[in-house]
Design a protein around this motif. Structure first.
Motif, short mmCIF file in Angstrom:
data_model
loop_
_atom_site.label_atom_id
_atom_site.label_comp_id
_atom_site.label_asym_id
_atom_site.label_seq_id
_atom_site.Cartn_x
_atom_site.Cartn_y
_atom_site.Cartn_z
N GLU A 1 4.94 -3.30 12.89
CA GLU A 1 4.36 -1.90 13.87
C GLU A 1 3.74 -2.41 14.60
OE1 GLU A 1 4.68 1.97 13.19
OE2 GLU A 1 6.07 1.95 12.50
N LEU A 2 2.22 -2.75 13.70
CA LEU A 2 1.62 -3.75 14.01
C LEU A 2 0.59 -4.62 13.54
CD1 LEU A 2 -1.36 -0.41 13.34
CD2 LEU A 2 -0.93 -1.22 16.01
N CYS A 3 1.62 -5.44 12.82
CA CYS A 3 0.65 -6.57 11.73
C CYS A 3 1.17 -7.31 12.37
CB CYS A 3 0.78 -6.15 10.82
SG CYS A 3 -0.54 -7.54 9.75
N PRO A 4 0.76 -8.93 12.62
CA PRO A 4 1.05 -9.90 13.01
C PRO A 4 1.89 -10.33 11.76
CG PRO A 4 -1.00 -9.87 13.86
CD PRO A 4 -0.82 -8.04 12.83
N SER B 1 0.69 -1.23 -0.50
CA SER B 1 -0.32 -0.45 -0.07
C SER B 1 0.78 1.06 0.21
CB SER B 1 -0.93 0.14 1.57
OG SER B 1 -1.51 -1.16 1.41
N TYR B 2 2.17 0.71 -0.36
CA TYR B 2 2.79 2.15 -0.61
C TYR B 2 2.77 3.22 -1.70
CZ TYR B 2 7.39 4.53 -0.92
OH TYR B 2 8.64 5.98 -0.91
N PRO B 3 2.15 4.27 -0.98
CA PRO B 3 3.42 5.40 0.57
C PRO B 3 2.14 4.97 2.15
CG PRO B 3 2.67 7.47 -0.77
CD PRO B 3 1.68 6.02 -1.86
N TRP B 4 1.18 4.19 1.81
CA TRP B 4 0.04 4.05 2.91
C TRP B 4 0.78 3.00 3.35
CZ3 TRP B 4 -1.45 6.60 -1.46
CH2 TRP B 4 -1.95 7.70 -1.39
N THR B 5 1.55 2.27 3.89
CA THR B 5 2.08 0.81 4.46
C THR B 5 1.25 1.18 5.47
OG1 THR B 5 4.29 0.75 3.13
CG2 THR B 5 3.65 -0.61 5.15
N LYS B 6 1.80 1.62 7.04
CA LYS B 6 0.66 1.60 8.48
C LYS B 6 -0.99 1.67 8.02
CE LYS B 6 4.78 4.24 10.63
NZ LYS B 6 4.32 6.29 11.42
N GLU B 7 -1.51 1.76 7.21
CA GLU B 7 -2.55 2.07 6.96
C GLU B 7 -3.54 0.51 6.87
OE1 GLU B 7 -0.95 4.69 5.94
OE2 GLU B 7 -2.08 6.42 5.75
N TYR C 1 -2.36 -1.70 9.94
CA TYR C 1 -3.58 -1.11 10.82
C TYR C 1 -4.26 -2.20 10.15
CZ TYR C 1 -7.56 0.38 12.57
OH TYR C 1 -9.23 0.66 13.36
N LEU C 2 -4.78 -1.95 9.31
CA LEU C 2 -6.77 -2.56 8.88
C LEU C 2 -6.24 -4.32 8.43
CD1 LEU C 2 -7.26 -0.76 5.35
CD2 LEU C 2 -8.20 -0.65 7.36
N ALA C 3 -5.08 -4.63 8.32
CA ALA C 3 -4.67 -6.67 9.10
C ALA C 3 -4.15 -6.82 10.16
CB ALA C 3 -3.44 -6.70 8.16
N SER C 4 -4.21 -5.86 11.41
CA SER C 4 -4.30 -6.18 12.44
C SER C 4 -5.53 -5.75 13.25
CB SER C 4 -2.88 -5.27 13.18
OG SER C 4 -4.23 -3.75 13.45
N VAL C 5 -6.98 -5.90 12.64
CA VAL C 5 -7.99 -5.01 13.37
C VAL C 5 -8.97 -6.03 12.33
CG1 VAL C 5 -6.94 -2.98 14.70
CG2 VAL C 5 -8.66 -3.63 12.18
N TYR C 6 -8.71 -6.20 11.64
CA TYR C 6 -9.84 -7.16 10.57
C TYR C 6 -9.71 -8.49 10.09
CZ TYR C 6 -12.18 -2.66 10.12
OH TYR C 6 -12.90 -1.79 10.19
N GLU C 7 -9.89 -9.46 10.63
CA GLU C 7 -9.73 -10.95 10.78
C GLU C 7 -9.18 -11.17 9.47
OE1 GLU C 7 -9.52 -15.05 9.88
OE2 GLU C 7 -10.95 -13.88 9.47
N ASN C 8 -10.28 -10.96 8.45
CA ASN C 8 -10.21 -11.52 6.88
C ASN C 8 -8.99 -10.18 6.21
OD1 ASN C 8 -12.03 -8.49 7.29
ND2 ASN C 8 -13.02 -9.39 5.38
N VAL C 9 -8.44 -9.30 6.30
CA VAL C 9 -7.27 -8.68 5.77
C VAL C 9 -6.06 -9.37 6.18
CG1 VAL C 9 -6.78 -5.69 5.93
CG2 VAL C 9 -9.00 -6.62 5.96
#
Length: 859
Positions: free
Chosen positions: A330-333, A288-294, A297-305
């Motif tokens: 930073e956030l993503c498993p 999602s460059y340059p929105w890697t953090k976004e 975040y989405l992959a960490s909080v939504y089971e299907n992402v």
């Protein structure tokens, strides 16, 4: 870090998003310059000045063994491409297990079919269905029916698209779907599917516009509600499918060519769509460059992402790639992260992506390990998740994780050539390095080395897989004065191989040091090699599910020469009033700058002290090293000692590890903290059996930990030195083993004259045997000084043996310990005893003063 580097280099890669290679006749139509940029046309002219392009040129030149210019790289690639059996493409795909190929790019007739790529990968390749391409092909077929009404065309379109997606859901060759709506309308997809009337109106408008333009072939579905309909319709079909495994829907996000509207390519626009279809696995492509953090975040909080971190390799600079890895973590498993090349058209896009992701993972994860955010096994798991596990599970590939062995002789990133890769990476960080110290520790614990100019080391690694130098086999039978023990002779030689995972800056300016392991002329392991013995011991323990962390305390005494004319050493003048942890000992102007220089030198070498403080003996200080896996811990200990001694010499002081420099003062040890870091390590029955194994063989182990006749002068009761008894105690510094908490214990009976590879191999080997034998901790927790207990009190605690009183007795105990001899190898024990008997004879022939100075000069 050896295990991490090995995992990064050998873990098979599932490329979860790729594109096909061009057929030979089409290659000339597309510029090779595009392999590192999304630019097209005139914008591509400036590409050669980008960091991504410059780095790619340098990497390709090293692989191709040609000068580092774009012209030379292009010319050499042409030569490679002319070789038969797709040799160059096979080379570029090494390390890739399988490709999941989106073959929906324009110019489909100019590229190979997805199945053709099976010849380049270990497992068969699979398809990703691009839904916009499916719709465009259906519309094109509709337009070929001139007699059909627009209404009929619309109904045909709906039916054919529905059938095509449903067929793909059932097709075992299809593993996922992909949408490029990011290029069409942006990712701000309406949260609700468009109404049928809206879809029909959009479809009819498309037909009308196409006819008005007079086009004969429909190419692109762009900027309409029909685009939103396609993604909703696909998601609905996936959600309602009866298959046990739901196929994923990939979205292009972020990075793209100038056809994209960048502000609408952030994955955050998809949040409502994600919420609407929680049963549909959604993959956010291209970091999602340059929105890697976004994306993270989405992959960490939504089971299907899930977050893909592809395409930035090789389109982004080294620093940018490492930043992407850091940001996604930073956030993503790691179980939600996957990787792709986004390779397309040219095989070089695959080659560069694979080399660079390995470099980025090593740089980032090594840093986390050094800072103790991760253990090596945890970092290895992250590597396996990103490169293999996540994709294997998400796409239901059912592939076994089978590490690759040795790759092509040209592969910089293969295990075979990781030496050159590691050395170049090191020199990138430390360009002033001129000399490499290739070191080994002999059986007398004498550090020995060869100095190799960096220029020569690089030259050798261009033509051979490892850096080696010839060393006499007698080197593992030498005494400190270079006398050869009778059991060996001066013929034949080993190859001393640099282990580049151990490379560190120092100990002096312009130098780097690397530990070596001995190999035979046929590259076989040498049984007697001390470092190899520890490595094999750790590997054997790991095979039993056991892993460890070691943390060493370096105790050292800074001494002054007696005079320029008289041999010997004495307490340095700045040590007056010295005492354990005393502030007075850190106020001396003469010593404080040296201590700070030691800290700075260690830090610049990547060794970050946890603490340092004055110890009890005059001029004695302790430097506490961080906990690391065993091999790395011993390598680090030896390098840290070198740095301390080198800095001290620059201040006209001798840093010595001599066990008892002043008879009436505290001795000098090299205490080691050990803990079991594997998942079951904190279970009482596990760690108690481990330490029971050590205690059961401690009398023999002492031959390695107190390896010099002078070591036994430090073996005293009631001096916080571990005492003279085979026992343990919680927080008891008068026992040989001090329990601190759980599996974390301290080994007190260990000094700086030990060959630490052999000492740790004997300790870990004996402890592992204790676990396998389910040994019970038959000694009670000794809470007192065992020397002050009565015979009855010691007997109740199981304290029934004393430690050997001298080296001779310890060597006898070692020779008689059949289990420990079996663990280390009879040949190793016999050689060790022979060397130590010779050393003992040499030292006992000296007077006490001569022997003291002689050892201080060497240790």
């Amino acid at each position: 870090m050896e295990d991490l580097v090995k995992a990064i280099q050998t873990t098979p890669i599932i490329d979860n998003h790729a594109h096909p290679l061009l057929i030979p006749s089409a290659q000339a139509k597309y510029p090779l310059l595009s392999i590192t940029t999304e630019a097209h046309g005139d914008a591509m002219k400036a590409t050669p000045s980008s960091l991504s392009h410059i780095r790619a040129v340098n990497q390709l030149s090293r692989v191709l063994n040609c000068p580092p210019t774009w012209h030379d790289v292009v010319q050499t690639i042409e030569v490679e491409k002319a070789k038969p059996n797709d040799a160059w493409s096979r080379r570029c795909f090494e390390g890739i297990e399988t490709l999941l190929i989106d073959d929906g790019l324009d110019g489909k007739d100019e590229a190979f079919d997805y199945a053709w790529h099976d010849r380049l990968t270990r497992a068969k390749c699979k398809r990703i269905v691009r839904i916009e391409k499916v719709a465009e092909e259906i519309i094109n077929e509709c337009l070929k029916q001139p007699g059909a009404s627009s209404e009929d065309m619309f109904l045909t379109f709906l039916s054919d698209f529905d059938n095509a997606i449903k067929d793909a859901v059932l097709d075992s060759e299809v593993v996922a779907f992909k949408s490029v709506i990011c290029y069409r309308t942006g990712l701000n997809v309406p949260s609700q599917p468009p109404l049928p009337s809206e879809v029909k109106q959009s479809f009819l408008q498309i037909l009308s516009n196409h006819r008005a333009e007079g086009g004969s072939h429909f190419k692109r579905l762009d900027g309409t509600l029909l685009n939103a309909f396609l993604v909703h319709a696909t998601a609905l079909i996936i959600r309602s499918s009866k298959t046990p495994h739901k196929k994923a829907l990939q979205f292009h996000t972020g990075l793209g060519d100038n056809d994209i509207t960048l502000t609408r390519s952030s994955p955050s626009h998809l949040q409502e769509f994600i919420r609407r279809y929680p049963e549909v696995p959604i993959v956010l492509l291209h970091a999602s460059y340059p929105w890697t953090k976004e994306a993270g975040y989405l992959a960490s909080v939504y089971e299907n992402v899930y977050a893909d971190i592809g395409e930035v390799f090789p389109f982004v600079s080294r620093q940018g790639q490492e930043a992407v890895v850091r940001e996604i973590l930073e956030l993503c498993p790691s179980e939600k992260i996957l990787w792709s090349t986004d390779g397309h058209w040219f095989p070089e896009t695959y080659l560069l992506a694979v080399i660079q992701v390995r470099e980025a993972l090593e740089a980032v994860l090594s840093e986390y390990i050094r800072k103790k955010d991760l253990t090596v096994p945890q970092a290895v798991k992250i590597v396996q998740d990103i490169l293999f596990n996540t994709s294997n599970n998400l796409y239901d590939l059912k592939l076994p994780l089978k590490p690759f062995a040795i790759a092509s002789a040209l592969d910089l990133s293969s295990p075979q050539h990781s030496d050159l890769n590691l050395l170049r990476s090191f020199l990138d960080e430390h360009p002033s390095t001129k000399f490499l110290r290739l070191q080994f520790l002999d059986y007398t614990a004498t550090p020995r080395m060869r100095v190799i100019p960096i220029r020569h080391a690089l030259s050798l690694l261009q033509t051979q897989s490892s850096l080696t130098t010839g060393i006499l086999t007698a080197s593992l039978g030498l005494l400190q004065n270079d006398t050869i023990i009778p059991e060996v002779n001066g013929t034949d030689e080993y190859r001393l191989q640099a282990i580049f995972s151990s490379i560190r800056r120092g100990p002096a300016k312009n130098y780097a040091s690397v530990q070596g392991e001995f190999r035979g002329q046929d590259n076989s392991e040498v049984t007697l090699c001390p470092r190899s013995i520890l490595r094999r011991t750790v590997q054997n323990s790991k095979a039993q599910g056991l892993e460890f962390l070691l943390g060493f305390e370096i105790e050292v005494v800074f001494m002054s020469p007696v005079s320029d004319f008289k041999p010997g050493y004495t307490a340095n003048s700045s040590s007056k009033g010295h005492a354990w942890n005393s502030a007075r000992s850190l106020q001396e102007k003469a010593l404080l700058p040296m201590l700070e220089e030691i800290y700075d030198s260690l830090s610049s070498s990547g060794i970050y002290l946890e603490a340092w403080h004055p110890e009890s003996c005059a001029g004695q200080y302790e430097f506490v090293l961080p906990a690391l896996p065993p091999l790395e811990a011993v390598d680090t200990l030896l390098h840290a000692r070198d740095i301390i001694a080198t800095v001290a010499a620059g201040h006209s002081l001798r840093a010595t590890l001599f066990p008892k420099p002043f008879p009436e003062e505290a001795g000098t040890a090299s205490h080691a903290h050990i803990s079991i870091s594997s998942p079951n390590g904190e279970e009482k029955e596990v760690y108690e059996s481990f330490y029971a194994g050590i205690l059961d063989h401690l009398r023999a182990i002492i031959a390695f930990t107190y390896s010099n006749p002078e070591s036994y002068a430090r073996m005293l009761d009631s001096h916080w030195a571990g005492g003279r008894w085979v026992t343990w105690g919680s927080q008891n510094r008068e026992t040989a083993l001090r329990k601190i908490a759980g599996s974390h214990w301290e080994i007190k009976v260990l000094d700086g004259l030990a060959n630490m590879y052999l000492a740790m191999a004997s300790i870990i080997g004996a402890g592992t045997h204790g676990i396998l034998a389910h040994q019970k901790l038959k000694w009670g927790d000794c809470m007192e000084d065992p020397a002050k207990l009565s015979w009855e009190e010691r007997h109740r605690l199981g304290i029934r043996e004393g430690l050997p009183k001298d080296l001779g007795e310890a060597l006898t105990a070692l020779a008689e310990d059949e289990i420990l001899c079996g663990i280390l190898g009879t040949e190793v024990v016999e050689r060790y005893i022979s060397v130590k008997r010779g050393e003992e004879e040499l030292l006992t022939s000296m007077s006490e003063d001569v022997r003291r100075n002689w050892i201080i000069e060497r240790y």
